[in-house]
Design a protein around this motif. Structure first.
Motif, PDB file in Angstrom:
ATOM      1  N   SER A 150      81.768 -42.742 112.333  1.00  0.00           N
ATOM      2  CA  SER A 150      81.520 -43.616 111.179  1.00  0.00           C
ATOM      3  C   SER A 150      82.842 -44.217 110.724  1.00  0.00           C
ATOM      4  CB  SER A 150      80.872 -42.832 110.035  1.00  0.00           C
ATOM      5  OG  SER A 150      81.684 -41.741 109.658  1.00  0.00           O
ATOM      6  N   TRP A 151      82.735 -45.295 109.957  1.00  0.00           N
ATOM      7  CA  TRP A 151      83.916 -45.949 109.408  1.00  0.00           C
ATOM      8  C   TRP A 151      84.380 -45.221 108.149  1.00  0.00           C
ATOM      9  CZ3 TRP A 151      86.279 -50.781 110.782  1.00  0.00           C
ATOM     10  CH2 TRP A 151      85.734 -51.389 111.911  1.00  0.00           C
ATOM     11  N   PRO A 152      85.679 -45.151 107.931  1.00  0.00           N
ATOM     12  CA  PRO A 152      86.167 -44.575 106.667  1.00  0.00           C
ATOM     13  C   PRO A 152      85.826 -45.496 105.494  1.00  0.00           C
ATOM     14  CG  PRO A 152      87.989 -45.520 107.913  1.00  0.00           C
ATOM     15  CD  PRO A 152      86.789 -45.582 108.814  1.00  0.00           C
ATOM     16  N   GLY A 153      85.622 -44.903 104.347  1.00  0.00           N
ATOM     17  CA  GLY A 153      85.404 -45.689 103.136  1.00  0.00           C
ATOM     18  C   GLY A 153      84.055 -46.365 103.050  1.00  0.00           C
ATOM     19  N   GLU A 154      83.043 -45.834 103.718  1.00  0.00           N
ATOM     20  CA  GLU A 154      81.720 -46.465 103.648  1.00  0.00           C
ATOM     21  C   GLU A 154      81.123 -46.286 102.253  1.00  0.00           C
ATOM     22  OE1 GLU A 154      80.049 -46.862 108.106  1.00  0.00           O
ATOM     23  OE2 GLU A 154      79.520 -44.990 107.091  1.00  0.00           O
ATOM     24  N   GLU A 155      80.396 -47.305 101.810  1.00  0.00           N
ATOM     25  CA  GLU A 155      79.875 -47.337 100.442  1.00  0.00           C
ATOM     26  C   GLU A 155      78.364 -47.155 100.375  1.00  0.00           C
ATOM     27  OE1 GLU A 155      83.240 -50.559  98.920  1.00  0.00           O
ATOM     28  OE2 GLU A 155      81.327 -51.261  99.731  1.00  0.00           O
ATOM     29  N   LEU A 156      77.673 -47.216 101.527  1.00  0.00           N
ATOM     30  CA  LEU A 156      76.217 -47.150 101.548  1.00  0.00           C
ATOM     31  C   LEU A 156      75.753 -46.186 102.629  1.00  0.00           C
ATOM     32  CD1 LEU A 156      75.605 -51.011 101.479  1.00  0.00           C
ATOM     33  CD2 LEU A 156      75.236 -49.471  99.552  1.00  0.00           C
ATOM     34  N   THR A 157      74.651 -45.505 102.376  1.00  0.00           N
ATOM     35  CA  THR A 157      74.007 -44.730 103.425  1.00  0.00           C
ATOM     36  C   THR A 157      73.303 -45.693 104.387  1.00  0.00           C
ATOM     37  OG1 THR A 157      71.891 -44.544 102.279  1.00  0.00           O
ATOM     38  CG2 THR A 157      73.583 -42.868 101.784  1.00  0.00           C
ATOM     39  N   GLU A 158      72.846 -45.147 105.515  1.00  0.00           N
ATOM     40  CA  GLU A 158      72.145 -46.015 106.462  1.00  0.00           C
ATOM     41  C   GLU A 158      70.881 -46.601 105.847  1.00  0.00           C
ATOM     42  OE1 GLU A 158      71.149 -46.434 111.082  1.00  0.00           O
ATOM     43  OE2 GLU A 158      71.028 -44.376 110.356  1.00  0.00           O
ATOM     44  N   GLY A 159      70.123 -45.764 105.128  1.00  0.00           N
ATOM     45  CA  GLY A 159      68.915 -46.270 104.495  1.00  0.00           C
ATOM     46  C   GLY A 159      69.209 -47.361 103.482  1.00  0.00           C
ATOM     47  N   GLN A 160      70.213 -47.150 102.650  1.00  0.00           N
ATOM     48  CA  GLN A 160      70.589 -48.163 101.654  1.00  0.00           C
ATOM     49  C   GLN A 160      71.052 -49.457 102.335  1.00  0.00           C
ATOM     50  OE1 GLN A 160      73.574 -45.819  99.699  1.00  0.00           O
ATOM     51  NE2 GLN A 160      72.195 -45.149  98.042  1.00  0.00           N
ATOM     52  N   PHE A 161      71.823 -49.311 103.396  1.00  0.00           N
ATOM     53  CA  PHE A 161      72.356 -50.475 104.107  1.00  0.00           C
ATOM     54  C   PHE A 161      71.218 -51.309 104.687  1.00  0.00           C
ATOM     55  CE2 PHE A 161      74.589 -52.573 107.677  1.00  0.00           C
ATOM     56  CZ  PHE A 161      75.714 -53.045 107.030  1.00  0.00           C
ATOM     57  N   LEU A 162      70.263 -50.645 105.342  1.00  0.00           N
ATOM     58  CA  LEU A 162      69.140 -51.362 105.937  1.00  0.00           C
ATOM     59  C   LEU A 162      68.232 -51.969 104.867  1.00  0.00           C
ATOM     60  CD1 LEU A 162      68.204 -48.935 108.860  1.00  0.00           C
ATOM     61  CD2 LEU A 162      69.496 -51.071 108.984  1.00  0.00           C
ATOM     62  N   TYR A 163      68.053 -51.241 103.766  1.00  0.00           N
ATOM     63  CA  TYR A 163      67.249 -51.784 102.676  1.00  0.00           C
ATOM     64  C   TYR A 163      67.866 -53.067 102.132  1.00  0.00           C
ATOM     65  CZ  TYR A 163      64.717 -52.438  98.385  1.00  0.00           C
ATOM     66  OH  TYR A 163      63.952 -53.002  97.399  1.00  0.00           O
ATOM     67  N   GLU A 164      69.172 -53.022 101.864  1.00  0.00           N
ATOM     68  CA  GLU A 164      69.857 -54.198 101.319  1.00  0.00           C
ATOM     69  C   GLU A 164      69.773 -55.373 102.297  1.00  0.00           C
ATOM     70  OE1 GLU A 164      71.390 -54.872  98.475  1.00  0.00           O
ATOM     71  OE2 GLU A 164      71.090 -52.936  97.518  1.00  0.00           O
TER      72      GLU A 164
END
Length: 442
Positions: A150-164
Motif C-alpha cells: 500500500s501507499w504511505p499516507g493513504e486517507e481512504l479505505t478501499e471501500g470508501q475509495f470505491l464508493y467515492e
C-alpha cells in the motif's frame, strides 16, 4: 444493470471447452488480445448463440497521472462495437510512469499497480474515468485490483475509495472478490468491511479467481483453483445483492474441461445459496445516494496540473524502484517492494516466452536465468515483442551461448524477427548476413 448471468473468461487455449460448457451465458475477453477485423471463429460462434462478449482492458492505466491515451481509448471502443458488447471494463490501476511530465524516460510496469488512496489520487482517477466514459460507446465498469503493498499516507479505505469513485462519476464497479481476499491477506483489509462500504447499486459484475499463499503473501495467480476463502467473500457479496454477473477467471495452467465446468458450477451454487438469506441493498449505513450507473456525475474536486505532476513524480519513483533498481521511496514496505519487483521480472520473462516461444526452445533451461540477468536494471520501456528482440540481441552480444549451434539458431531468430527476413534469397543477402554477424561480435 443488464443481467449477464454466469460466465467464464474466454482464452484461446480453452476456446473449445468454453463453447461446449453448459450454462455459460457470457464470456469476457482481454481487449488487447482481440482484433476487431479478425475475431476468432469461437467468439463469432458464441455471439451467434446469443452469448454476450465483454472486452476487458488492461492497458489504459486509468489510475495513472496522465489522461487516458486517445488511441487506446479508441481501440477499446472499437472492440466493444465489433463484439456488440453491453459494456467494457478496465482496472483501477496505473501501468506506466515517467515521460515528459517528469523529464524522465517512460517506464512500463507490465502489471497492474495500486493507486494511492488519497483525495488527490482520487481526483485524478475520477477525471480520467470521466474522459474514458465520454469516449466509449457503452457503459464503463472499473475493477479493484490485488495489491502486495500500500501507499504511505493513504486517507481512504478501499471501500470508501470505491464508493467515492462511483459517487462522483457514476461509473459501474467490477468487484473482484479474489482481489478483496488478496488485500485481506497482504494488507489486513477486512473484505466484509469493504463490501459494507460499497455502493452495490453500481455493481456491474463479479470476478472470481484462484491463487496461492507463500511466505504470508497471497499471489493472485489466476492459475489455480478458486479456494474456499475466496468463495466465502463471494458469498458475503451475494448475501447483500444479487450480482448481475459472475465470471470465473483462469489465465494459465488450465485444467480439464470437466474441472473448469465444475468450478463454474460451484461458483453458481455459492451465489444461489448465499442469496436465500439476502439482506436488501440499502439496509446498511452509507454516506448517501449513489448516482445511476453511467450517469457521469461530475462531483468533487477536479485534479489540476500540479496534482497530476505530484502524482506522476510519485508513481515514477515507485515504478523505477520496482523495475530499474533505484531506491525505494520513503514510507513503502521495502520487503514487499522486493517481492513485487521479483514478480514483475518473472512475469515479464513469462510473457516474452509466450510471445516468442522459440527463445525458450533455443536456450533451454538457461532461458529463465539469462532473462532475469538481462532484465535487472533494464526496465520495460516498450512492448514485449521489442523486449524479446532486445533480450536476444543482448544475449548474443554480452552472454553468447557456448554451443555454436545455439548461437547460430539465436542469431537466425533475431535476424528473421527483427525484419531482416526479406533479405533472404536476394543476391546480396549473404553478404548482409555476414556483416550483421560481424556487428553482433561473432
Amino acid at each position: 444493470m443488464e443481467r449477464l448471468g454466469t460466465g467464464i473468461g474466454w482464452r484461446p487455449a480453452i476456446a473449445e471447452a468454453v463453447e461446449a460448457m453448459a450454462g455459460i451465458e457470457w464470456v469476457e475477453v482481454v481487449a488487447e488480445n482481440v482484433c476487431p477485423g479478425h475475431l476468432p471463429d469461437s467468439l463469432r460462434r458464441l455471439r451467434e448463440r446469443g452469448v454476450a462478449v465483454v472486452p476487458h482492458g488492461v492497458g489504459l492505466g486509468l489510475g495513472g497521472a496522465e489522461r487516458p491515451d486517445p488511441v487506446r481509448l479508441a481501440a477499446l471502443a472499437e472492440r466493444a462495437e465489433a463484439l456488440g458488447s453491453p459494456l467494457v471494463t478496465e482496472h483501477i490501476a496505473f501501468v506506466r510512469a515517467g515521460g515528459e511530465r517528469t523529464a524522465s524516460r517512460g517506464l512500463e510496469a507490465g502489471h497492474l499497480l495500486p493507486v494511492p488512496r488519497t483525495r488527490e489520487g482520487l481526483a485524478v482517477l475520477c477525471e480520467n474515468v470521466r474522459i474514458a466514459q465520454d469516449q466509449l460507446p457503452v457503459p464503463l465498469a472499473v475493477e479493484n485490483i490485488a495489491a502486495l503493498f500500500s501507499w504511505p499516507g493513504e486517507e481512504l479505505t478501499e471501500g470508501q475509495f470505491l464508493y467515492e469513485l462511483a459517487d462522483r462519476t457514476g461509473v459501474r464497479l467490477l468487484i473482484d472478490v479474489a482481489n478483496l481476499h488478496t488485500n485481506h491477506v497482504n494488507q489486513g483489509e477486512d473484505p466484509a468491511a469493504a463490501l459494507d462500504a460499497l455502493p452495490l447499486e453500481a455493481l456491474a459484475y463479479v470476478h472470481v479467481a484462484g491463487g496461492f499463499e507463500r511466505d504470508g503473501v497471497w499471489h493472485d495467480s489466476h492459475a489455480h483453483p478458486v479456494p474456499e476463502p475466496v468463495l466465502a467473500v463471494l458469498a458475503e457479496l451475494a448475501s447483500r445483492v444479487r450480482p448481475p454477473g459472475v465470471l470465473l477467471e483462469r489465465d494459465e495452467r488450465f485444467p480439464s474441461a470437466a474441472e473448469l465446468e465444475a468450478e463454474v458450477a460451484k461458483i453458481r451454487r455459492t451465489v444461489a445459496v448465499a442469496g436465500r438469506d439476502r439482506v436488501p441493498v440499502g439496509a446498511g449505513a452509507r454516506p448517501g445516494p449513489v448516482p445511476a450507473p453511467g450517469a457521469g456525475a461530475a462531483t468533487g474536486p477536479v485534479a489540476d496540473e500540479a496534482a497530476r505532476t505530484r502524482l506522476a513524480l510519485a508513481q515514477t519513483a515507485l515504478l523505477s524502484a520496482l523495475v530499474a533498481g533505484t531506491p525505494a521511496p520513503e514510507g513503502f514496505d521495502r520487503g514487499r517492494l522486493r517481492v513485487q519487483s521479483r514478480m514483475l521480472t518473472a512475469k515479464r520473462g513469462s510473457v516474452v516466452a509466450s510471445l516468442a516461444p522459440e527463445l525458450e526452445q533455443i536456450l533451454g533451461d538457461t532461458y529463465r536465468p539469462r532473462f532475469l540477468r538481462y532484465a535487472a536494471g533494464r526496465p520495460l520501456t516498450g512492448g514485449y515483442r521489442a523486449d524479446a528482440l532486445a533480450f536476444a540481441l543482448h544475449t548474443l552480444r554480452e552472454e553468447p551461448p557456448a554451443e555454436r549451434a545455439v548461437r547460430r539458431a539465436l542469431r537466425d531468430w533475431w535476424i528473421e524477427r527483427s525484419g531482416r527476413a526479406s533479405l533472404v534469397g536476394r543476391p546480396w543477402a549473404r553478404w548482409a548476413r555476414v556483416a550483421r554477424f560481424a556487428l553482433l561480435g561473432r
